[in-house]
Design a protein around this motif. Structure first.
Motif, PDB file in Angstrom:
ATOM      1  N   THR B 131       0.807  -1.232   0.000  1.00 14.75           N
ATOM      2  CA  THR B 131       0.000   0.000   0.000  1.00 14.75           C
ATOM      3  C   THR B 131       0.842   1.285   0.000  1.00 14.75           C
ATOM      4  O   THR B 131       0.400   2.311   0.514  1.00 14.75           O
ATOM      5  N   PRO B 132       2.057   1.293  -0.554  1.00 10.70           N
ATOM      6  CA  PRO B 132       2.902   2.479  -0.387  1.00 10.70           C
ATOM      7  C   PRO B 132       2.484   3.645  -1.286  1.00 10.70           C
ATOM      8  O   PRO B 132       2.045   3.436  -2.400  1.00 10.70           O
ATOM      9  N   ALA B 133       2.670   4.853  -0.762  1.00  7.55           N
ATOM     10  CA  ALA B 133       2.464   6.051  -1.584  1.00  7.55           C
ATOM     11  C   ALA B 133       3.806   6.675  -1.948  1.00  7.55           C
ATOM     12  O   ALA B 133       3.877   7.634  -2.708  1.00  7.55           O
ATOM     13  N   THR B 134       4.867   6.143  -1.360  1.00  6.70           N
ATOM     14  CA  THR B 134       6.221   6.589  -1.695  1.00  6.70           C
ATOM     15  C   THR B 134       7.167   5.450  -1.355  1.00  6.70           C
ATOM     16  O   THR B 134       6.755   4.437  -0.796  1.00  6.70           O
ATOM     17  N   ASP B 135       8.449   5.611  -1.720  1.00  2.00           N
ATOM     18  CA  ASP B 135       9.425   4.600  -1.320  1.00  2.00           C
ATOM     19  C   ASP B 135       9.916   4.921   0.092  1.00  2.00           C
ATOM     20  O   ASP B 135       9.662   6.008   0.626  1.00  2.00           O
ATOM     21  N   ALA B 136      10.638   3.976   0.670  1.00  2.00           N
ATOM     22  CA  ALA B 136      11.196   4.206   2.001  1.00  2.00           C
ATOM     23  C   ALA B 136      12.726   4.157   1.961  1.00  2.00           C
ATOM     24  O   ALA B 136      13.395   5.171   2.171  1.00  2.00           O
ATOM     25  N   SER B 137      13.304   3.007   1.626  1.00  2.29           N
ATOM     26  CA  SER B 137      14.763   2.846   1.674  1.00  2.29           C
ATOM     27  C   SER B 137      15.494   3.874   0.813  1.00  2.29           C
ATOM     28  O   SER B 137      16.526   4.419   1.223  1.00  2.29           O
ATOM     29  N   GLY B 138      14.947   4.150  -0.387  1.00  4.80           N
ATOM     30  CA  GLY B 138      15.618   5.062  -1.301  1.00  4.80           C
ATOM     31  C   GLY B 138      15.607   6.496  -0.793  1.00  4.80           C
ATOM     32  O   GLY B 138      16.623   7.199  -0.802  1.00  4.80           O
ATOM     33  N   LEU B 139      14.453   6.909  -0.309  1.00  3.83           N
ATOM     34  CA  LEU B 139      14.309   8.270   0.217  1.00  3.83           C
ATOM     35  C   LEU B 139      15.162   8.452   1.475  1.00  3.83           C
ATOM     36  O   LEU B 139      15.825   9.484   1.664  1.00  3.83           O
ATOM     37  N   VAL B 140      15.177   7.419   2.318  1.00  6.41           N
ATOM     38  CA  VAL B 140      15.985   7.485   3.540  1.00  6.41           C
ATOM     39  C   VAL B 140      17.479   7.575   3.191  1.00  6.41           C
ATOM     40  O   VAL B 140      18.220   8.363   3.786  1.00  6.41           O
ATOM     41  N   LYS B 141      17.903   6.790   2.213  1.00  2.00           N
ATOM     42  CA  LYS B 141      19.312   6.839   1.784  1.00  2.00           C
ATOM     43  C   LYS B 141      19.663   8.258   1.304  1.00  2.00           C
ATOM     44  O   LYS B 141      20.697   8.828   1.677  1.00  2.00           O
ATOM     45  N   ALA B 142      18.775   8.853   0.491  1.00  4.68           N
ATOM     46  CA  ALA B 142      19.035  10.200  -0.020  1.00  4.68           C
ATOM     47  C   ALA B 142      19.118  11.212   1.128  1.00  4.68           C
ATOM     48  O   ALA B 142      19.983  12.099   1.135  1.00  4.68           O
ATOM     49  N   ILE B 143      18.237  11.060   2.118  1.00  6.42           N
ATOM     50  CA  ILE B 143      18.214  11.994   3.251  1.00  6.42           C
ATOM     51  C   ILE B 143      19.466  11.817   4.115  1.00  6.42           C
ATOM     52  O   ILE B 143      20.145  12.777   4.467  1.00  6.42           O
ATOM     53  N   MET B 144      19.775  10.569   4.451  1.00  6.53           N
ATOM     54  CA  MET B 144      20.899  10.330   5.359  1.00  6.53           C
ATOM     55  C   MET B 144      22.243  10.667   4.709  1.00  6.53           C
ATOM     56  O   MET B 144      23.181  11.045   5.402  1.00  6.53           O
ATOM     57  N   ASP B 145      22.339  10.549   3.386  1.00  9.34           N
ATOM     58  CA  ASP B 145      23.561  11.012   2.704  1.00  9.34           C
ATOM     59  C   ASP B 145      23.784  12.495   3.001  1.00  9.34           C
ATOM     60  O   ASP B 145      24.902  12.930   3.239  1.00  9.34           O
ATOM     61  N   GLU B 146      22.698  13.267   2.968  1.00  9.34           N
ATOM     62  CA  GLU B 146      22.797  14.715   3.192  1.00  9.34           C
ATOM     63  C   GLU B 146      23.012  15.060   4.660  1.00  9.34           C
ATOM     64  O   GLU B 146      23.662  16.056   4.984  1.00  9.34           O
ATOM     65  N   LEU B 147      22.411  14.277   5.535  1.00  6.72           N
ATOM     66  CA  LEU B 147      22.470  14.607   6.966  1.00  6.72           C
ATOM     67  C   LEU B 147      23.607  13.882   7.680  1.00  6.72           C
ATOM     68  O   LEU B 147      23.716  13.953   8.913  1.00  6.72           O
ATOM     69  N   TYR B 148      24.430  13.196   6.920  1.00  6.05           N
ATOM     70  CA  TYR B 148      25.540  12.415   7.455  1.00  6.05           C
ATOM     71  C   TYR B 148      26.378  13.170   8.491  1.00  6.05           C
ATOM     72  O   TYR B 148      26.721  12.619   9.532  1.00  6.05           O
TER      73      TYR B 148
END
Lengths: 405, 355
Positions: B131-148
């Motif tokens: 039932t997803p409306a967005t991805d999870a792992s991919g978006l989290v990877k993109a965010i955590m790369d920036e917030l590293y």
């Protein structure tokens, strides 16, 4: 050119990449390693189309259990043959997520023997998650797990796998033994956990103090939060150490006390208004070496937290302000069973206990539970005059004679 | 048939010796450096915990890599945190640096402690959810790369900041009480499949499952199906959970909401629900740069503006939402105003506000 350019992009950057993990699973000795290659390709397609590609639901299971296994089937098995079935299994974790490496390798070996080798350490609720296997492997996995002393977790309208914070194993803040408590209730309520009996899911989470490291306040129908009844303990030699190391105790600690309960008196930190202390842990968090919880410890029992579906997100609210938490936790278990009976009897399908309470009123719940209402349960009394007396008679004049003077 | 209901392995058999000895008698702790906690017992014993970041989705060979580190330096024991971080535990101070080096050699960052950002709680997304409306792992990877830098301690914040993501409103990640959260959301009504409805779904159950009464029987009695009111539907997706013939995913209309200011802890202030800061951003894989940019804007404003030890929600309580929107530059729109049940308590019954 790569078949999965967007996935490859997500291998770049400093944060550990799930893509690398999927690729590695694809090259591993796991039985369904090929499925991981299909998973990466389906993920590329999902990214390209901006939508998920898994079919709705699917019921699968193993003998003796009514949950813990979640069926998952792909919409396009012709394009991704390794994903035709790609079911999930939940495995109940040891409390506090402590492992010997022998046990970790054992659970990895069982998973490699029967599935994709892809896993979550851990899922949101706390179980180990096995991601991706065929229907025919479900029972053999359950058998192998059981033989080695592992058990399946929970899903569906059941008690979901209870979790607790690291507690006394590694935290000086813990006001009760969260690990022993969670292990005990998990074992006591195996039937409710494994064979869904309720109108909907229900959760128990335990945090040893109000820092609430497992987010019990936000997401568990039954939240057990450690606290104390007496006064916090202050070691002024240690306060001095913090001051000597350059900490501004006045501004960081004293001025931030939300109830103005502590003060610096002649260079010493004192709990000058002990009655006002709401045990919020702020001074303790700031100076763990100098300030500690009291010694008469226990927990506050709260009820009702859940995510938005259906009637909006709810935080837990106080039902029992203080309960001693000692094995075998009889008082807690009696409370929980009685509350669940009431919910089971009165709840509609897919109605969580807090939604039932919202529908019929907290007072109705308290009457059933034979719990005396106390002001600690509310932020304020009601603002409207719409009081239901029902079978209860309103008070007579006699009750107010004592105020006449 | 295997024996059922044996319960989880007993945690007592998995504890390091120093923990068994000091169980319940820890005295205090300090953060030695980012990612390294030192707990000291009443006994005087010391325990070092080295916390490392990891993806939530991992393979068994990765777990075996962790086991090798634990065998070499931690007497064959380790643990995980509630936020997917592996933790290596040792009573030997001299093992701390070798553990850090071994973790870094696997590409794992050491950090996630104190006044910064720990690992991000998230759900399955397009990888495995129906039932997803967005991805999870991919978006989290993109965010955590920036917030590293906030994870490894290169940058710090006024207090800890918890991040989470749920790929639909079911919120398996319980994101509704975190400092900064993302939830996948639909913005168009379900596309009812009249062909399959009668075979797959029960009309009364499906209608009763709608919290706003938006689902009615199909006006044509010959069609055994339902219709959805555009006026009443709030896209919660509950009907799809109950009835597979009501798919609500829509690639052109799915995206995320950004929430701010929630917390579970009762420290200083009571627990708070998160509030909508941005009502919708469309999906933009693989890196969702607009979502990442908004998060960074909020975090940087918080870092510059909040006072230690304010959490995000406490900072906003002090300055007020009018100042939050002004200082972050995020637009306040009608969609930010609650109009669901019990919304009145979110309106301002006061003349006290800031310009």
């Amino acid at each position: 050119m790569s078949e999965t350019p967007m996935m490859d992009e997500l291998e770049k950057g400093p944060w550990p990449s799930f893509v690398t993990q999927i690729k590695r699973a694809g090259e591993s000795k796991a039985l369904m390693a090929e499925s991981s290659k299909d998973l990466l390709r389906q993920q590329e397609t999902a990214f390209t189309e901006k939508q998920g590609l898994w079919k709705h639901g699917g019921i699968v299971g193993v003998k003796g259990y009514g949950g813990g296994v979640i069926g998952r089937y792909h919409m396009r098995p012709e394009d991704y043959p390794g994903l035709e079935h790609f079911h999930t299994m939940r495995i109940n974790h040891p409390c506090g997520w402590f492992y010997t490496t022998d046990k970790l390798r054992e659970v990895c070996d069982i998973w490699d023997k029967h599935g994709s080798g892809l896993t979550n350490f851990h899922g949101s609720t706390g179980d180990i998650i096995f991601l991706g296997t065929n229907t025919e492997h479900l029972q053999p996995i359950a058998d192998d797990l059981s033989e080695k002393g592992w058990d399946i977790g929970s899903s569906g309208s059941a008690l979901r796998t209870p979790t607790g914070c690291v507690g006394p194993a590694r935290c000086e803040y813990a006001c009760f033994d969260t690990l022993d408590f969670i292990h005990d209730v998990t074992n006591t309520f195996q039937d409710e956990l494994h064979r869904p009996p309720f109108p909907y899911k229900t959760k128990i989470k335990a945090s040893g103090c109000c820092n609430d490291c497992v987010a019990a306040m936000g997401r568990s129908d039954t939240a057990v939060i450690g606290t104390w009844r007496d006064e916090l303990r202050i070691d002024n030699d240690a306060v001095k150490e913090y001051m000597d190391s350059g900490m501004d105790v006045q501004s960081l600690v004293v001025d931030n006390c939300p109830t103005d309960a502590i003060e610096m008196v002649n260079g010493k930190l004192e709990l000058v208004r002990a009655e006002d202390c709401t045990r919020c842990m702020h001074c303790i968090n700031m100076m763990p070496k100098a300030v500690r919880p009291g010694v008469n410890k226990g927990a506050t029992i709260l009820c009702g937290a859940k995510a938005p579906v259906l009637h909006g997100a709810v935080l837990s609210t106080v039902i029992i302000p203080f309960m001693k938490m000692e094995p075998p936790y009889t008082e807690f278990k009696e409370y929980w069973e009685k509350a669940m009976d009431w919910w089971d009897e009165n709840g509609k399908v897919r109605e969580r206990i807090s939604e039932l309470i919202d529908r019929v009123g907290l007072d109705t719940f308290l009457k059933h539970m034979e719990i005396k209402p106390v002001p600690q349960m509310v932020k304020t009394p009601r603002a409207n005059p719409y009081i239901f007396w029902r079978e209860e008679a309103p008070p007579g004049l006699d009750e107010f004679k004592k105020y006449i003077h | 048939m295997a024996i059922t209901d044996i319960g989880p392995p007993d945690f007592r058999n998995h504890l390091p010796e120093v923990i068994k000895k000091n169980y319940g008698t820890w005295k205090y702790h300090e953060i030695v450096k980012p990612g390294v906690l030192k707990h000291v017992g009443e006994s005087g014993d010391e325990l070092y915990s080295i916390r490392v970041g990891s993806a939530k989705l991992v393979c068994t060979d990765f777990i075996r890599d962790l086991c090798e580190i634990a065998d070499k330096y931690c007497d064959g024991k380790m643990r995980f945190t509630s936020r997917y971080n592996p933790e290596f535990l040792t009573d030997k101070a001299e093992n701390v640096d070798p553990i850090i080096e071994a973790a870094q050699a696997l590409g794992l960052p050491v950090g996630g402690t104190g006044r910064g950002i720990s690992n991000m709680i998230h759900t399955q997304g397009w990888i495995h959810c129906h039932t997803p409306a967005t991805d999870a792992s991919g978006l989290v990877k993109a965010i955590m790369d920036e917030l590293y830098p906030y994870f490894v301690g290169e940058k710090t914040l006024p207090n800890k900041l918890k991040l989470s993501l749920a790929c639909c409103l079911n919120m398996c990640g319980a994101i509704h009480a975190t400092d900064l959260a993302i939830v996948g959301v639909h913005t168009a009504i379900p596309a009812v499949n009249d062909e399959t409805f009668n075979a797959q779904c029960e009309t009364p159950t499906t209608m009763a499952g709608c919290p706003t009464g938006a689902i009615r029987r199909h006006p044509d009695k010959e069609i055994k199906s339902v219709v959805v009111s555009e006026e009443k539907c709030m896209y919660c997706g509950n009907c799809y959970t109950i009835c597979p013939s009501m798919p609500i995913a829509n690639p052109e209309r799915d995206g995320v909401i950004i929430y701010v200011g929630g917390k579970c802890a009762n420290v200083r202030t009571p627990s708070m629900l998160s509030r909508v800061a941005v009502p919708f951003i469309p999906n933009n894989p693989p890196r969702w740069p607009e979502v990442v940019g908004v998060l960074k804007t909020i975090i940087e404003t918080y870092a510059a503006d909040a006072r230690t030890p304010e959490r995000v929600g406490e900072w906003i309580l002090r300055i007020g939402y009018e100042k939050f929107f002004e200082r972050t530059g995020l637009p306040f729109t009608g969609q930010c105003i609650d109009d669901f049940e019990a919304s009145r308590e979110t309106l301002r019954a006061s003349t006290q506000f800031k310009w």
